[in-house]
Design an enzyme around this catalytic site. Structure first.
Site, PDB file in Angstrom:
ATOM      1  N   HIS A   7       0.850  -1.193   0.000  1.00 51.61           N
ATOM      2  CA  HIS A   7       0.000   0.000   0.000  1.00 51.61           C
ATOM      3  C   HIS A   7       0.888   1.246   0.000  1.00 51.61           C
ATOM      4  CE1 HIS A   7      -3.915  -1.906   1.760  1.00 51.61           C
ATOM      5  NE2 HIS A   7      -3.354  -2.692   0.853  1.00 51.61           N
TER       6      HIS A   7
ATOM      7  N   GLU B 205       0.827   3.926   1.758  1.00 57.35           N
ATOM      8  CA  GLU B 205       1.245   4.387   3.083  1.00 57.35           C
ATOM      9  C   GLU B 205       2.462   3.617   3.585  1.00 57.35           C
ATOM     10  OE1 GLU B 205      -1.846   3.442   2.087  1.00 57.35           O
ATOM     11  OE2 GLU B 205      -3.328   4.093   3.575  1.00 57.35           O
TER      12      GLU B 205
ATOM     13  N   CYS C  87      -6.341   1.821   5.843  1.00 60.82           N
ATOM     14  CA  CYS C  87      -6.960   0.567   6.259  1.00 60.82           C
ATOM     15  C   CYS C  87      -6.344   0.138   7.597  1.00 60.82           C
ATOM     16  CB  CYS C  87      -6.717  -0.508   5.190  1.00 60.82           C
ATOM     17  SG  CYS C  87      -4.986  -1.030   5.070  1.00 60.82           S
TER      18      CYS C  87
ATOM     19  N   CYS D  25      -2.446  -0.379   7.407  1.00 60.03           N
ATOM     20  CA  CYS D  25      -1.712   0.883   7.319  1.00 60.03           C
ATOM     21  C   CYS D  25      -1.850   1.697   8.604  1.00 60.03           C
ATOM     22  CB  CYS D  25      -2.178   1.668   6.103  1.00 60.03           C
ATOM     23  SG  CYS D  25      -1.759   0.832   4.553  1.00 60.03           S
TER      24      CYS D  25
END
Length: 161
Positions: free
Chosen positions: A65, A67, A95, A98
């Site tokens: 991801h 992040e 999410c 993260c």
């Protein structure tokens, strides 16, 4: 990450809009690569140190991801594992994975664009970032350039149907 020239802002809102715009640019690059369009920019002590975008398709790794990729790059750039002086700009509400990494990295501030009613952990589904039992709770601001960030996601998923 190449640092832009000196930038001054009239307000914190203007600053957040500016940096989110750079995260949106990363999200657009992700979409062009066939990835879910999420982008992130990490600042440490007000200076940009990392930018990233989703790379789950290219790497075949669900943990890639934006992040997490920005945090990892930021740790290397700053030489610190704890990011109390950092602000993370991301185009989609983090999410659970993260949000957990953000808390463990001790990021001081998180600014995100679109809300995520299906997986968001900064207030939509739950608020892991500000959970009262955790020992670190970053400052959080959501909805910055939300319409623009959401439109990128909507267009991407519409093209997949």
């Amino acid at each position: 990450m190449a640092t832009p020239g000196p930038v001054t802002f009239a307000s914190r809102d203007a600053e957040d809009e500016y940096w989110m715009g750079l995260a949106v640019d990363e999200a657009r690059r992700a979409a062009a690569d066939g990835e879910v369009p999420v982008g992130a920019i990490l600042l440490v002590a007000g200076a940009p140190v990392a930018k990233a975008r989703n790379a789950m398709v290219a790497t075949k790794d669900a943990t890639q991801h934006a992040e997490l990729r920005a945090l990892k790059a930021g740790v290397y750039a700053a030489g610190e594992s704890r990011m109390a002086q950092a602000t993370l700009y991301v185009t989609l509400e983090p999410c659970a994975m993260c949000a957990g990494a953000i808390v463990l990295s001790r990021v001081g501030r998180v600014v995100f664009g679109a809300w995520d009613d299906k997986a968001g952990m900064a207030g939509s589904v739950h608020d892991l970032l500000r959970h009262p039992r955790l020992n670190h709770r970053p400052e959080v601001r959501g909805g910055v350039r939300a319409a623009e960030c959401g439109a990128l996601l909507s267009a991407f998923f519409a093209s997949k149907r």
